[in-house]
Design a protein around this motif. Structure first.
Motif, PDB file in Angstrom:
ATOM      1  N   CYS A 349       0.824  -1.212   0.000  1.00 34.48           N
ATOM      2  CA  CYS A 349       0.000   0.000   0.000  1.00 34.48           C
ATOM      3  C   CYS A 349       0.854   1.256   0.000  1.00 34.48           C
ATOM      4  O   CYS A 349       0.567   2.232  -0.707  1.00 34.48           O
ATOM      5  N   GLU A 350       1.929   1.252   0.802  1.00 31.69           N
ATOM      6  CA  GLU A 350       2.763   2.437   0.943  1.00 31.69           C
ATOM      7  C   GLU A 350       3.521   2.759  -0.342  1.00 31.69           C
ATOM      8  O   GLU A 350       3.787   3.927  -0.645  1.00 31.69           O
ATOM      9  N   LYS A 351       3.847   1.752  -1.118  1.00 35.38           N
ATOM     10  CA  LYS A 351       4.577   1.965  -2.378  1.00 35.38           C
ATOM     11  C   LYS A 351       3.748   2.744  -3.394  1.00 35.38           C
ATOM     12  O   LYS A 351       4.293   3.418  -4.269  1.00 35.38           O
ATOM     13  N   HIS A 352       2.414   2.649  -3.270  1.00 33.35           N
ATOM     14  CA  HIS A 352       1.533   3.271  -4.263  1.00 33.35           C
ATOM     15  C   HIS A 352       0.826   4.513  -3.744  1.00 33.35           C
ATOM     16  O   HIS A 352       0.042   5.130  -4.471  1.00 33.35           O
ATOM     17  N   CYS A 353       1.085   4.911  -2.502  1.00 36.89           N
ATOM     18  CA  CYS A 353       0.360   6.042  -1.909  1.00 36.89           C
ATOM     19  C   CYS A 353       0.936   7.374  -2.379  1.00 36.89           C
ATOM     20  O   CYS A 353       2.100   7.687  -2.075  1.00 36.89           O
ATOM     21  N   PRO A 354       0.169   8.193  -3.122  1.00 42.37           N
ATOM     22  CA  PRO A 354       0.672   9.492  -3.587  1.00 42.37           C
ATOM     23  C   PRO A 354       1.007  10.447  -2.446  1.00 42.37           C
ATOM     24  O   PRO A 354       1.813  11.365  -2.617  1.00 42.37           O
ATOM     25  N   GLU A 356       2.354   9.498   0.328  1.00 43.95           N
ATOM     26  CA  GLU A 356       3.484   8.899   1.039  1.00 43.95           C
ATOM     27  C   GLU A 356       3.170   8.676   2.524  1.00 43.95           C
ATOM     28  O   GLU A 356       3.988   8.916   3.417  1.00 43.95           O
ATOM     29  N   LEU A 357       1.949   8.226   2.776  1.00 49.05           N
ATOM     30  CA  LEU A 357       1.527   7.948   4.152  1.00 49.05           C
ATOM     31  C   LEU A 357       2.165   6.667   4.673  1.00 49.05           C
ATOM     32  O   LEU A 357       2.355   5.701   3.915  1.00 49.05           O
ATOM     33  N   LYS A 358       2.465   6.645   5.966  1.00 47.19           N
ATOM     34  CA  LYS A 358       2.975   5.426   6.603  1.00 47.19           C
ATOM     35  C   LYS A 358       1.767   4.564   6.980  1.00 47.19           C
ATOM     36  O   LYS A 358       1.389   4.432   8.154  1.00 47.19           O
ATOM     37  N   ILE A 359       1.195   3.960   5.973  1.00 48.23           N
ATOM     38  CA  ILE A 359      -0.103   3.300   6.110  1.00 48.23           C
ATOM     39  C   ILE A 359      -0.073   2.160   7.124  1.00 48.23           C
ATOM     40  O   ILE A 359      -1.004   1.991   7.917  1.00 48.23           O
ATOM     41  N   ARG A 360       1.003   1.390   7.125  1.00 44.72           N
ATOM     42  CA  ARG A 360       1.037   0.222   8.019  1.00 44.72           C
ATOM     43  C   ARG A 360       0.899   0.627   9.487  1.00 44.72           C
ATOM     44  O   ARG A 360       0.240  -0.069  10.268  1.00 44.72           O
ATOM     45  N   ASP A 361       1.507   1.725   9.854  1.00 45.71           N
ATOM     46  CA  ASP A 361       1.374   2.200  11.233  1.00 45.71           C
ATOM     47  C   ASP A 361       0.028   2.904  11.450  1.00 45.71           C
ATOM     48  O   ASP A 361      -0.631   2.722  12.486  1.00 45.71           O
ATOM     49  N   LEU A 362      -0.370   3.709  10.469  1.00 47.21           N
ATOM     50  CA  LEU A 362      -1.578   4.516  10.612  1.00 47.21           C
ATOM     51  C   LEU A 362      -2.845   3.674  10.728  1.00 47.21           C
ATOM     52  O   LEU A 362      -3.779   4.027  11.452  1.00 47.21           O
ATOM     53  N   ILE A 363      -2.898   2.546   9.999  1.00 42.11           N
ATOM     54  CA  ILE A 363      -4.117   1.744  10.076  1.00 42.11           C
ATOM     55  C   ILE A 363      -4.271   1.076  11.438  1.00 42.11           C
ATOM     56  O   ILE A 363      -5.391   0.847  11.907  1.00 42.11           O
ATOM     57  N   GLN A 364      -3.157   0.785  12.098  1.00 44.85           N
ATOM     58  CA  GLN A 364      -3.243   0.208  13.443  1.00 44.85           C
ATOM     59  C   GLN A 364      -3.763   1.257  14.433  1.00 44.85           C
ATOM     60  O   GLN A 364      -4.619   0.975  15.283  1.00 44.85           O
ATOM     61  N   GLU A 365      -3.238   2.476  14.293  1.00 51.49           N
ATOM     62  CA  GLU A 365      -3.692   3.576  15.143  1.00 51.49           C
ATOM     63  C   GLU A 365      -5.174   3.856  14.919  1.00 51.49           C
ATOM     64  O   GLU A 365      -5.942   4.016  15.871  1.00 51.49           O
TER      65      GLU A 365
END
Length: 391
Positions: A349-354, A356-365
């Motif tokens: 997911c992070e590789k394709h995010c325009p 550049e969100l740290k999605i792996r951490d953010l979705i847990q939060e």
């Protein structure tokens, strides 16, 4: 009053929010409001089996005033409670009795969330049942109400020859839920599109940021926050009828005034710029700068990342309960929903995010905030009730 598809008034009456007194609907007050709406050209009245006292109140008001031939009644089958053909008849007949009528103008499959809900109904013979009710005249038009994403909406839309649909849509939900993509797909089929939550339960009026309120107050048009939201919807040709949960005579007359001159494609560049400003002020309160572009999708394990972030943001722009309930309705009750605690940390997911969100951490939060322990329990119970496996 303006009228569009099937001569339906562009303003409809949402009967879920009738005023209550001592736990019961204030029938005298509701009657005044309904009669005022009819006098102002409103002809569609929306209710549902699970709205406490609503069908009964509407039935009494319409019957007492001999108005059945002057209104269109829309109510809904609680499909999530139906596990057999017998149940379909049970609920439908009960609704006719409450409404004091022998037919329903628009009958909707209530709260469809994804394609599996339609498959469950097919398994108990819903298509033959609908055909029989339409042949007898007990159902004039068949449709569905929807909470989910646009892809699921379009799949359900194309699964049957529907006569109408009801979706949550407003300028903040333009690209979520069924979204503009779904609205346009339904309109292309030529069916009426009914809108619920045009003000997101009043939040696009009462909970606007101060900057947005000041911007609206200073605008030379003199439009109210509600008027901006309604006009944005009615500007779109694909929108047939906007439901408003009106619970005062003043609200009815004001909304009818706005509806009297709203034509499609009448927004100016300045009007569109104003809506963008309001949205911008609301988005300043967001926790995650997700634009909903969905470049992060599909997630290998099936987490709906943009939907999670949207609901997380709603917790801080509209209230914690609002964001959490939005997640329950539009994500948690989909049969194949996967929660963020199942993330495998692959990083795709992070590789394709325009952004550049740290999605792996953010979705847990986000997941911890959106699904506190007591919501997890409630979601588990609701999924057992509403997502029973097909027999």
């Amino acid at each position: 009053m303006q009228y569009r598809k099937n001569n339906i008034s562009i303003l409809g009456y949402g009967c879920m929010r009738f005023t209550t007194k001592a736990g019961k609907i204030d029938l005298e007050k509701a009657e005044k409001e309904v009669l005022t709406a009819i006098e102002n050209g409103v002809n569609l009245f929306d209710t549902a089996y699970i709205y406490p006292g609503s069908e009964d109140a509407l039935g009494k008001i319409i019957s007492k005033n001999n108005l059945r031939d002057k209104v269109l009644i829309q109510t809904k089958l609680p499909q999530y409670l139906c596990g057999s053909r017998k149940a379909l008849d049970k609920y439908f007949n009960e609704e006719l009795s409450r409404l004091k009528t022998d037919y329903v103008d628009y009958y909707l499959m209530h709260h469809m969330t994804d394609y599996s809900t339609w498959e469950k109904l097919q398994a108990i013979g819903i298509e033959d049942w609908i055909a029989e009710k339409k042949a007898s005249g007990q159902i004039r038009h068949i449709g569905f109400s929807f909470h989910g994403n646009s892809d699921a909406f379009i799949k359900i839309l194309n699964a049957y020859e529907w006569d109408s649909c009801l979706v949550q849509y407003n300028y903040m939900d333009e690209h979520t839920q069924a979204g503009r993509k779904g609205i346009e797909a339904a309109a292309a089929k030529g069916i009426p599109v009914f809108i619920m939550e045009p003000l997101r339960g009043g939040k696009l009026v009462d909970l606007l940021p101060d900057k947005a309120k000041k911007e609206i107050a200073a605008h030379p048009s003199g439009r109210t926050p509600a008027e901006w939201a309604f006009r944005w919807l009615w500007n779109q040709e694909g929108v047939s009828c906007v439901l408003s949960g009106m619970n005062s005579v003043e609200m009815v007359t004001e909304n009818a005034r706005i509806a009297a001159d709203c034509l499609p494609n009448s927004f100016t560049e300045d009007d569109n710029a104003m809506i963008d400003k309001i949205k911008g002020y609301i988005q300043q309160t967001t926790k995650v700068n997700c634009t909903g572009c969905r470049y992060c999708m599909p997630c290998p394990v099936g987490i709906d990342i943009p939907a999670l972030f949207r609901c997380y943001n709603h917790m801080y722009s509209e209230g914690k309960g609002s964001g959490r309930n939005e997640y329950v309705q539009s994500v948690s009750l989909m049969e194949n929903s996967v929660f963020a605690d199942k993330c495998i940390k692959c990083g795709k997911c992070e590789k394709h995010c325009p952004q550049e969100l740290k999605i792996r951490d953010l979705i847990q939060e986000a997941d911890k905030k959106v699904r506190p322990w007591y919501y997890k329990i409630a979601i588990g119970v609701m999924r057992k009730v509403m997502l029973k496996k097909k027999s």
